[in-house]
Scaffold this motif. Structure first.
Motif, PDB file in Angstrom:
ATOM      1  N   ILE A 241       0.874  -1.175   0.000  1.00  0.00           N
ATOM      2  CA  ILE A 241       0.000   0.000   0.000  1.00  0.00           C
ATOM      3  C   ILE A 241       0.909   1.223   0.000  1.00  0.00           C
ATOM      4  CG2 ILE A 241      -1.917   1.192   1.123  1.00  0.00           C
ATOM      5  CD1 ILE A 241      -2.546  -1.786   0.480  1.00  0.00           C
ATOM      6  N   ARG A 242       0.703   2.115  -0.966  1.00  0.00           N
ATOM      7  CA  ARG A 242       1.473   3.358  -1.051  1.00  0.00           C
ATOM      8  C   ARG A 242       0.532   4.523  -0.719  1.00  0.00           C
ATOM      9  NH1 ARG A 242       2.858   3.449  -6.260  1.00  0.00           N
ATOM     10  NH2 ARG A 242       4.698   2.195  -5.835  1.00  0.00           N
ATOM     11  N   PHE A 243       0.815   5.215   0.368  1.00  0.00           N
ATOM     12  CA  PHE A 243       0.031   6.382   0.782  1.00  0.00           C
ATOM     13  C   PHE A 243       0.700   7.627   0.214  1.00  0.00           C
ATOM     14  CE2 PHE A 243      -0.833   3.158   3.974  1.00  0.00           C
ATOM     15  CZ  PHE A 243      -2.207   3.240   4.113  1.00  0.00           C
ATOM     16  N   VAL A 244      -0.060   8.401  -0.548  1.00  0.00           N
ATOM     17  CA  VAL A 244       0.458   9.600  -1.204  1.00  0.00           C
ATOM     18  C   VAL A 244      -0.241  10.824  -0.617  1.00  0.00           C
ATOM     19  CG1 VAL A 244       0.697  10.799  -3.415  1.00  0.00           C
ATOM     20  CG2 VAL A 244       0.893   8.303  -3.321  1.00  0.00           C
ATOM     21  N   ALA A 245       0.540  11.769  -0.112  1.00  0.00           N
ATOM     22  CA  ALA A 245      -0.021  13.012   0.433  1.00  0.00           C
ATOM     23  C   ALA A 245      -0.356  13.938  -0.729  1.00  0.00           C
ATOM     24  CB  ALA A 245       0.964  13.665   1.392  1.00  0.00           C
ATOM     25  N   ALA A 246      -1.519  13.711  -1.343  1.00  0.00           N
ATOM     26  CA  ALA A 246      -1.938  14.520  -2.479  1.00  0.00           C
ATOM     27  C   ALA A 246      -2.230  15.957  -2.043  1.00  0.00           C
ATOM     28  CB  ALA A 246      -3.162  13.901  -3.143  1.00  0.00           C
ATOM     29  N   ASP A 247      -2.689  16.128  -0.823  1.00  0.00           N
ATOM     30  CA  ASP A 247      -2.884  17.446  -0.215  1.00  0.00           C
ATOM     31  C   ASP A 247      -2.002  17.509   1.025  1.00  0.00           C
ATOM     32  OD1 ASP A 247      -4.847  18.328  -2.074  1.00  0.00           O
ATOM     33  OD2 ASP A 247      -6.421  17.304  -0.954  1.00  0.00           O
ATOM     34  N   LYS A 248      -1.598  18.694   1.408  1.00  0.00           N
ATOM     35  CA  LYS A 248      -0.694  18.867   2.547  1.00  0.00           C
ATOM     36  C   LYS A 248      -1.409  18.671   3.884  1.00  0.00           C
ATOM     37  CE  LYS A 248       2.433  21.917   0.156  1.00  0.00           C
ATOM     38  NZ  LYS A 248       3.789  21.552   0.334  1.00  0.00           N
ATOM     39  N   GLY A 249      -0.601  18.264   4.889  1.00  0.00           N
ATOM     40  CA  GLY A 249      -1.101  18.173   6.254  1.00  0.00           C
ATOM     41  C   GLY A 249      -1.563  16.800   6.700  1.00  0.00           C
ATOM     42  N   HIS A 250      -1.282  15.758   5.901  1.00  0.00           N
ATOM     43  CA  HIS A 250      -1.782  14.419   6.214  1.00  0.00           C
ATOM     44  C   HIS A 250      -0.654  13.423   6.466  1.00  0.00           C
ATOM     45  CE1 HIS A 250      -5.709  15.818   5.017  1.00  0.00           C
ATOM     46  NE2 HIS A 250      -5.227  16.183   3.844  1.00  0.00           N
ATOM     47  N   ASN A 251      -0.999  12.377   7.206  1.00  0.00           N
ATOM     48  CA  ASN A 251      -0.121  11.223   7.367  1.00  0.00           C
ATOM     49  C   ASN A 251      -0.987   9.964   7.388  1.00  0.00           C
ATOM     50  OD1 ASN A 251      -1.186  11.127  10.064  1.00  0.00           O
ATOM     51  ND2 ASN A 251       0.711  10.224  10.781  1.00  0.00           N
ATOM     52  N   ALA A 252      -0.337   8.811   7.401  1.00  0.00           N
ATOM     53  CA  ALA A 252      -1.038   7.534   7.514  1.00  0.00           C
ATOM     54  C   ALA A 252      -0.332   6.722   8.577  1.00  0.00           C
ATOM     55  CB  ALA A 252      -1.019   6.799   6.182  1.00  0.00           C
ATOM     56  N   GLU A 253      -1.127   6.176   9.500  1.00  0.00           N
ATOM     57  CA  GLU A 253      -0.560   5.333  10.556  1.00  0.00           C
ATOM     58  C   GLU A 253      -1.618   4.370  11.057  1.00  0.00           C
ATOM     59  OE1 GLU A 253      -0.456   7.474  14.707  1.00  0.00           O
ATOM     60  OE2 GLU A 253       0.116   8.953  13.181  1.00  0.00           O
ATOM     61  N   ILE A 254      -1.142   3.267  11.638  1.00  0.00           N
ATOM     62  CA  ILE A 254      -2.044   2.295  12.256  1.00  0.00           C
ATOM     63  C   ILE A 254      -2.595   2.908  13.536  1.00  0.00           C
ATOM     64  CG2 ILE A 254      -2.033   0.134  13.601  1.00  0.00           C
ATOM     65  CD1 ILE A 254      -2.241  -0.431  10.718  1.00  0.00           C
ATOM     66  N   ASN A 255      -3.901   2.792  13.732  1.00  0.00           N
ATOM     67  CA  ASN A 255      -4.487   3.232  14.989  1.00  0.00           C
ATOM     68  C   ASN A 255      -4.235   2.142  16.034  1.00  0.00           C
ATOM     69  OD1 ASN A 255      -5.928   5.102  16.579  1.00  0.00           O
ATOM     70  ND2 ASN A 255      -7.762   3.854  16.396  1.00  0.00           N
ATOM     71  N   ALA A 256      -3.915   2.564  17.231  1.00  0.00           N
ATOM     72  CA  ALA A 256      -3.605   1.623  18.319  1.00  0.00           C
ATOM     73  C   ALA A 256      -4.712   0.585  18.459  1.00  0.00           C
ATOM     74  CB  ALA A 256      -3.425   2.381  19.624  1.00  0.00           C
ATOM     75  N   GLY A 257      -4.328  -0.679  18.488  1.00  0.00           N
ATOM     76  CA  GLY A 257      -5.279  -1.771  18.679  1.00  0.00           C
ATOM     77  C   GLY A 257      -6.054  -2.164  17.443  1.00  0.00           C
ATOM     78  N   MET A 258      -5.726  -1.581  16.288  1.00  0.00           N
ATOM     79  CA  MET A 258      -6.470  -1.881  15.063  1.00  0.00           C
ATOM     80  C   MET A 258      -5.581  -2.539  14.018  1.00  0.00           C
ATOM     81  SD  MET A 258      -9.043   1.281  14.454  1.00  0.00           S
ATOM     82  CE  MET A 258     -10.620   1.288  15.263  1.00  0.00           C
ATOM     83  N   ALA A 259      -4.871  -3.568  14.452  1.00  0.00           N
ATOM     84  CA  ALA A 259      -4.043  -4.357  13.535  1.00  0.00           C
ATOM     85  C   ALA A 259      -4.024  -5.796  14.038  1.00  0.00           C
ATOM     86  CB  ALA A 259      -2.629  -3.789  13.469  1.00  0.00           C
ATOM     87  N   PRO A 260      -3.844  -6.745  13.135  1.00  0.00           N
ATOM     88  CA  PRO A 260      -3.788  -8.147  13.559  1.00  0.00           C
ATOM     89  C   PRO A 260      -2.599  -8.409  14.477  1.00  0.00           C
ATOM     90  CG  PRO A 260      -3.955  -7.953  11.162  1.00  0.00           C
ATOM     91  CD  PRO A 260      -3.713  -6.590  11.698  1.00  0.00           C
ATOM     92  N   ALA A 261      -2.724  -9.398  15.339  1.00  0.00           N
ATOM     93  CA  ALA A 261      -1.624  -9.786  16.225  1.00  0.00           C
ATOM     94  C   ALA A 261      -0.399 -10.119  15.388  1.00  0.00           C
ATOM     95  CB  ALA A 261      -2.028 -10.981  17.076  1.00  0.00           C
ATOM     96  N   GLY A 262       0.742  -9.578  15.789  1.00  0.00           N
ATOM     97  CA  GLY A 262       1.993  -9.836  15.094  1.00  0.00           C
ATOM     98  C   GLY A 262       2.279  -8.915  13.932  1.00  0.00           C
ATOM     99  N   ALA A 263       1.311  -8.087  13.549  1.00  0.00           N
ATOM    100  CA  ALA A 263       1.525  -7.158  12.439  1.00  0.00           C
ATOM    101  C   ALA A 263       2.411  -6.003  12.896  1.00  0.00           C
ATOM    102  CB  ALA A 263       0.195  -6.616  11.930  1.00  0.00           C
ATOM    103  N   GLU A 264       3.261  -5.572  12.009  1.00  0.00           N
ATOM    104  CA  GLU A 264       4.158  -4.463  12.306  1.00  0.00           C
ATOM    105  C   GLU A 264       3.411  -3.144  12.158  1.00  0.00           C
ATOM    106  OE1 GLU A 264       8.315  -2.642  10.559  1.00  0.00           O
ATOM    107  OE2 GLU A 264       7.954  -4.797  10.394  1.00  0.00           O
ATOM    108  N   ALA A 265       3.473  -2.308  13.187  1.00  0.00           N
ATOM    109  CA  ALA A 265       2.826  -0.994  13.136  1.00  0.00           C
ATOM    110  C   ALA A 265       3.610  -0.087  12.188  1.00  0.00           C
ATOM    111  CB  ALA A 265       2.766  -0.374  14.521  1.00  0.00           C
ATOM    112  N   PHE A 266       2.935   0.902  11.642  1.00  0.00           N
ATOM    113  CA  PHE A 266       3.615   1.898  10.817  1.00  0.00           C
ATOM    114  C   PHE A 266       3.070   3.281  11.144  1.00  0.00           C
ATOM    115  CE2 PHE A 266       0.021   0.448   8.253  1.00  0.00           C
ATOM    116  CZ  PHE A 266      -0.551   1.633   7.818  1.00  0.00           C
TER     117      PHE A 266
END
Length: 143
Positions: free
Chosen positions: A53-78
């Motif tokens: 998955i490639r997240f592109v900041a098409a408009d300024k002021g944004h980021n992408a990250e995993i919300n705490a507790g919203m990923a499968p067990a063992g998945a690497e947070a980003f």
């Protein structure tokens, strides 16, 4: 024989006609094509383990990250930096809840379902602002 086939926002690398992996592009926008404000577009992706998955900041002021507790067990947070593109490869099956930290309360969220994913029990528990929760619920209805 190696060839690339582009379909919408996803790109599949094909070797001998069999899909190897896909790259999905997600745009971070102040206003989506449907008129909604503060959105990831697309807001829901069904992927397979090994897809990127490639997240592109098409408009300024944004980021992408995993919300705490919203990923499968063992998945690497980003956690991407504001205004910067981030590319992640998801290896673990399950449901991932992605947020734009500065616009989380405004509902800037997306869901990625990897593999044979089902909504885990308690996925929306915890501190999720009302607008974000409503958007997550709409996205999860696609599973």
């Amino acid at each position: 024989m190696l060839r690339t086939v582009a379909t919408g926002l996803a790109v599949a690398v094909l070797i001998g006609g069999a899909a190897f992996a896909e790259t999905f592009e997600v745009r971070m926008l102040n206003k989506g094509t449907d008129g909604e404000r503060m959105v990831f577009e697309p807001a829901f992706i069904e992927a397979q383990p090994g897809d990127t998955i490639r997240f592109v900041a098409a408009d300024k002021g944004h980021n992408a990250e995993i919300n705490a507790g919203m990923a499968p067990a063992g998945a690497e947070a980003f956690k991407g930096k504001i205004n910067e593109e981030i590319e992640i490869t998801l290896e673990i099956e399950g449901v991932y809840g992605v947020i734009c930290k500065p616009h989380f309360a405004m509902g800037m969220v997306m869901t990625i379902a990897v593999g044979d994913a089902t909504v885990p029990e308690g996925f929306l528990e915890g501190r999720v602002p009302p607008k974000a929760k409503a958007r997550f619920e709409a996205q999860l209805a696609s599973l």
